[in-house]
Each structure stands twice: as C-alpha cells, then as structure tokens.
Motif scaffolding. Structure first.
Motif, PDB file in Angstrom:
ATOM      1  N   PRO A  73      -4.829 -16.162  -3.865  1.00  0.00           N
ATOM      2  CA  PRO A  73      -3.842 -15.200  -3.896  1.00  0.00           C
ATOM      3  C   PRO A  73      -3.930 -13.930  -3.308  1.00  0.00           C
ATOM      4  N   PHE A  74      -5.381 -13.270  -3.131  1.00  0.00           N
ATOM      5  CA  PHE A  74      -5.493 -12.324  -2.371  1.00  0.00           C
ATOM      6  C   PHE A  74      -5.570 -12.616  -1.017  1.00  0.00           C
ATOM      7  N   LEU A  75      -6.156 -13.755  -0.636  1.00  0.00           N
ATOM      8  CA  LEU A  75      -6.002 -14.045   1.063  1.00  0.00           C
ATOM      9  C   LEU A  75      -4.667 -14.416   1.596  1.00  0.00           C
ATOM     10  N   LEU A  76      -3.724 -15.154   0.514  1.00  0.00           N
ATOM     11  CA  LEU A  76      -2.541 -15.353   0.781  1.00  0.00           C
ATOM     12  C   LEU A  76      -1.554 -14.322   1.055  1.00  0.00           C
ATOM     13  N   TYR A  77      -1.794 -13.405   0.058  1.00  0.00           N
ATOM     14  CA  TYR A  77      -1.114 -11.995   0.342  1.00  0.00           C
ATOM     15  C   TYR A  77      -1.202 -11.178   1.573  1.00  0.00           C
ATOM     16  N   ASN A  78      -2.568 -11.169   2.062  1.00  0.00           N
ATOM     17  CA  ASN A  78      -3.088 -10.510   3.174  1.00  0.00           C
ATOM     18  C   ASN A  78      -2.525 -11.351   4.357  1.00  0.00           C
ATOM     19  N   ALA A  79      -2.449 -12.746   4.339  1.00  0.00           N
ATOM     20  CA  ALA A  79      -1.960 -13.478   5.302  1.00  0.00           C
ATOM     21  C   ALA A  79      -0.414 -13.305   5.600  1.00  0.00           C
ATOM     22  N   LEU A  80       0.366 -13.035   4.418  1.00  0.00           N
ATOM     23  CA  LEU A  80       1.773 -12.625   4.532  1.00  0.00           C
ATOM     24  C   LEU A  80       1.998 -11.154   5.188  1.00  0.00           C
ATOM     25  N   LEU A  81       1.061 -10.350   4.820  1.00  0.00           N
ATOM     26  CA  LEU A  81       1.287  -9.162   5.335  1.00  0.00           C
ATOM     27  C   LEU A  81       0.667  -8.886   6.628  1.00  0.00           C
ATOM     28  N   LEU A  82       0.125  -9.728   7.330  1.00  0.00           N
ATOM     29  CA  LEU A  82      -0.664  -9.655   8.624  1.00  0.00           C
ATOM     30  C   LEU A  82       0.234  -9.082   9.623  1.00  0.00           C
ATOM     31  N   PRO A  83       1.327  -9.728   9.874  1.00  0.00           N
ATOM     32  CA  PRO A  83       2.162  -9.228  10.893  1.00  0.00           C
ATOM     33  C   PRO A  83       2.409  -7.460  10.645  1.00  0.00           C
ATOM     34  N   PHE A  84       2.480  -7.234   9.289  1.00  0.00           N
ATOM     35  CA  PHE A  84       2.674  -5.594   9.208  1.00  0.00           C
ATOM     36  C   PHE A  84       1.487  -4.954   9.485  1.00  0.00           C
ATOM     37  N   TYR A  85       0.100  -5.460   9.305  1.00  0.00           N
ATOM     38  CA  TYR A  85      -1.166  -4.844   9.632  1.00  0.00           C
ATOM     39  C   TYR A  85      -1.169  -4.668  11.108  1.00  0.00           C
ATOM     40  N   LEU A  86      -0.652  -5.403  11.695  1.00  0.00           N
ATOM     41  CA  LEU A  86      -0.833  -5.438  13.309  1.00  0.00           C
ATOM     42  C   LEU A  86       0.169  -4.390  14.034  1.00  0.00           C
ATOM     43  N   LEU A  87       1.305  -4.038  13.056  1.00  0.00           N
ATOM     44  CA  LEU A  87       2.161  -2.882  13.767  1.00  0.00           C
ATOM     45  C   LEU A  87       1.490  -1.687  14.176  1.00  0.00           C
ATOM     46  N   LYS A  88       2.169  -1.106  15.032  1.00  0.00           N
ATOM     47  CA  LYS A  88       1.622   0.402  15.461  1.00  0.00           C
ATOM     48  C   LYS A  88       1.845   1.241  14.180  1.00  0.00           C
ATOM     49  N   SER A  89       1.177   2.526  14.258  1.00  0.00           N
ATOM     50  CA  SER A  89       1.322   3.246  13.165  1.00  0.00           C
ATOM     51  C   SER A  89       2.774   3.853  12.850  1.00  0.00           C
ATOM     52  N   SER A  90       3.459   4.052  13.959  1.00  0.00           N
ATOM     53  CA  SER A  90       4.823   4.599  13.698  1.00  0.00           C
ATOM     54  C   SER A  90       5.620   3.717  12.948  1.00  0.00           C
TER      55      SER A  90
END
Length: 348
Positions: A73-90
């Motif tokens: 579940p930890f890995l799946l959730y991070n995979a779900l948010l991966l596009p968010f993690y790659l966004l710029k700060s703003s």
C-alpha cells in the motif's frame, strides 16, 4: 531487533507530525518542495508496529521476503502521487490546495480512507498477537510482570481509539470542513502517545533471555530425534510428575521470585517441552498457575502461624515468593476468589 524497529517507527511518526506542524503554521508556502512528501508515511505505521511486536514476542523473529507485502500500500500510494512529486514547487502548491487538500479527486478520497482504515486493522492484528503472547509467557514464567507487555497492550488500545477518532474526522472531512483546532488536538494526542511509546519501549527489558527455544535445555542431554517427535509416554509422564512434586515439596523453588520453567527442567534433568507437557496434561495447569498455587498454599500456612502475627500480609507474600504487591493481589484473587483484605476478614 525490536529496538531498531521501534526507533525507525518513532522517526517515521516524528517526520509525519513535523510535516503537519509545517502545514499548520503555514511554512509549506516557504518550503513548497516538502508539500505532500510525507502523506504516504501513515501506511508504514501498521507494518512497523506489527514488526515491532513480532520481534518483541518471538525469540527467533527474522525478516522474511513475504513481509515485503506489508509495504505494497505504501508503494502503490507513492506511485499514485508520483506525477505530483514531479511537479515544480509552484505547481505543487496549487495542486495541493485545490486537489489534495480539497479532496476533489475521487481516487485521492479513496486513498485517504484506505490510509485511515489500514492502522485500525493492524492494531486489531497486533492486539491478537499480544493476547497470545500473554498466554504463552505463563507457560515459562512464574512472574510475568516485566514480560507480559501490558504497557504495549494499553498503548495499542489507546492508539486504536485515537485511530477511530481520526477515521471519524476523515469521514467528516470528506463532507465538511474540519477546523485547524480539531486537527491540532488529534496530533497533540499523537505526540503524547509517541512519547509514551518511546519511553516504555526503550525501557522494556529483553523477554527471551530466559524463555527456552526448541533446542535442548542447558545442562540436559539432548534427546534423540525419535524421542523428541513422539509424545511423552504415560509411564514417563507419571515419573516426571512425581519428580516435579517431590522437587517442589523439598526444594521449594517457588520461593524464588523469578523462577522459570527452564530452571526447574534443568534441575530435574527433564527436557523443557516434556515438563511443560506434564503440567498441561497431568496437572492441568500452566507453569505460572502451578508455581503460584504453591505460593498461595505457603502464604496461607504462614498466615495461620501465630509466630507471624506481627507481619503484614504483603510481607508474608513476598516471603512466599511473590515479587510485588500488584502481582500478589492479582494471583491471590484468581486462586481464592477474594482480595487479600477480604480473605483476612473472613478468616479473622
């Protein structure tokens, strides 16, 4: 191993609480790269708690590849948010405020519910493990005060209540606004819980330095594999029972505060698992109840002795092998059905 897992878990919780503090105080605007970086950590709470309890109550607990499934579940959730993690700060701040914090995404809302449900499920699982452990230590110890993990049982129960509160708050949050003050109370309670866990967890003494494993009892010749696999014969069981009763009557090992099954088996030169089998099958008691029944019998005899009238019942209890007032009161009530004070009044 248990202390190492506990340390990792405390660090994970600390990072989670620190991240929420940054959110409450508005520091996310100054450090936008940290936005959402810790939201998946809650999926680690349950597995780390489970592994901590597992290594605390099992003398030979080792990490197995199958345990990695707990982190899916930890890995799946991070995979779900991966596009968010790659966004710029703003872009992160905009997306966080409009989608994640606003819970406008159905997938993220479902993930939020999963995060909140995961911990209570693990807590129930851990509570079952602790109940089983409490029964198990009574097979080996005459005094379970420092090895029964009651403090952890209490903390697990309190965390379960806290997780239900969080679950209720999360359910409400999906339909209405939850105030900052409400969330701050939850995290304040979580902080206090973490302090308690760290204090009692690191203070806990090793449990299994005296619990025998499935190897032979020290000082006793290892029985042949054929004998080890077969159940104890009736003749041997009767002989071992006689040896045990004779040893108890003459040597009185129950007068020692912390006598263990392993020590008695070693003195009698009987394999530990056979002595345990004799207690279960012939005497119908575990080691804890067997030893304490002798202590109660000794205490009653001393209470009836006029020479001991100047002594308190607690003093006589300690002299009879009990280790503390709390354990004495608990055992006495279990064996007699009365508290010590009630018993004294009845037999005045």
């Amino acid at each position: 191993m248990a202390d190492k897992i506990l340390t990792i878990w405390l660090l994970v919780v600390f990072v989670q609480i620190a991240a929420n503090y940054l959110e409450f105080t508005g520091y996310y605007d100054k450090f936008p790269h940290l936005v959402g970086s810790t939201s998946s950590l809650i999926f680690l709470y349950g597995p780390l708690l489970y592994f901590y309890v597992k290594t605390s109550i099992s003398p030979q607990a080792r990490f197995r590849p199958g345990y990695l499934f707990h982190f899916i579940p930890f890995l799946l959730y991070n995979a779900l948010l991966l596009p968010f993690y790659l966004l710029k700060s703003s872009e992160k701040l905009i997306y966080y405020n409009e989608v994640i914090k606003g819970d406008s995404s159905a997938i993220l809302s479902l993930a939020l519910i999963c995060k909140t449900i995961t911990l209570p499920v693990y807590l129930i699982w851990v509570f079952i493990l602790l109940r089983a452990h409490q029964r198990e230590v009574q097979k080996y110890f005459s005094d379970t005060e420092n090895v029964d993990l009651k403090w952890l049982k209490f903390l697990v129960g309190s965390l379960f209540i806290l997780s239900l509160v969080v679950l209720a708050a999360t359910t409400m949050k999906l339909g209405m606004e939850i105030t900052l003050e409400t969330e701050s109370y939850i995290f304040a309670a979580a902080s206090i819980w973490v302090f308690a866990l760290g204090y009692y967890g690191l203070k806990q003494t090793p449990i299994f330095t005296s619990i025998p494993s499935k190897v032979e009892t020290p000082g006793v010749e290892k029985p042949k594999i054929r004998y080890e696999k077969n159940r104890l014969t009736e003749a041997d069981a009767i002989r071992y029972e006689d040896l045990l009763i004779d040893y108890m009557e003459k040597e009185k090992p129950f007068l020692q505060h912390k006598v263990t099954l392993q020590e008695v088996a070693s003195a009698l030169q009987i394999p530990t698992h056979h002595l345990s089998q004799v207690l279960n099958d012939k005497i119908n008691q575990n080691f804890f109840d067997f030893i304490n029944s002798y202590r109660i019998k000794t205490l009653k005899g001393k209470l009836n002795d006029p020479a001991n009238k100047h002594l308190t019942i607690l003093g006589i209890a300690l002299d009879s092998g009990f280790n503390s007032k709390a354990s004495f009161n608990r055992v006495f009530k279990k064996h007699t059905g009365h508290t010590p004070s009630e018993y004294l009044k009845m037999n005045k």
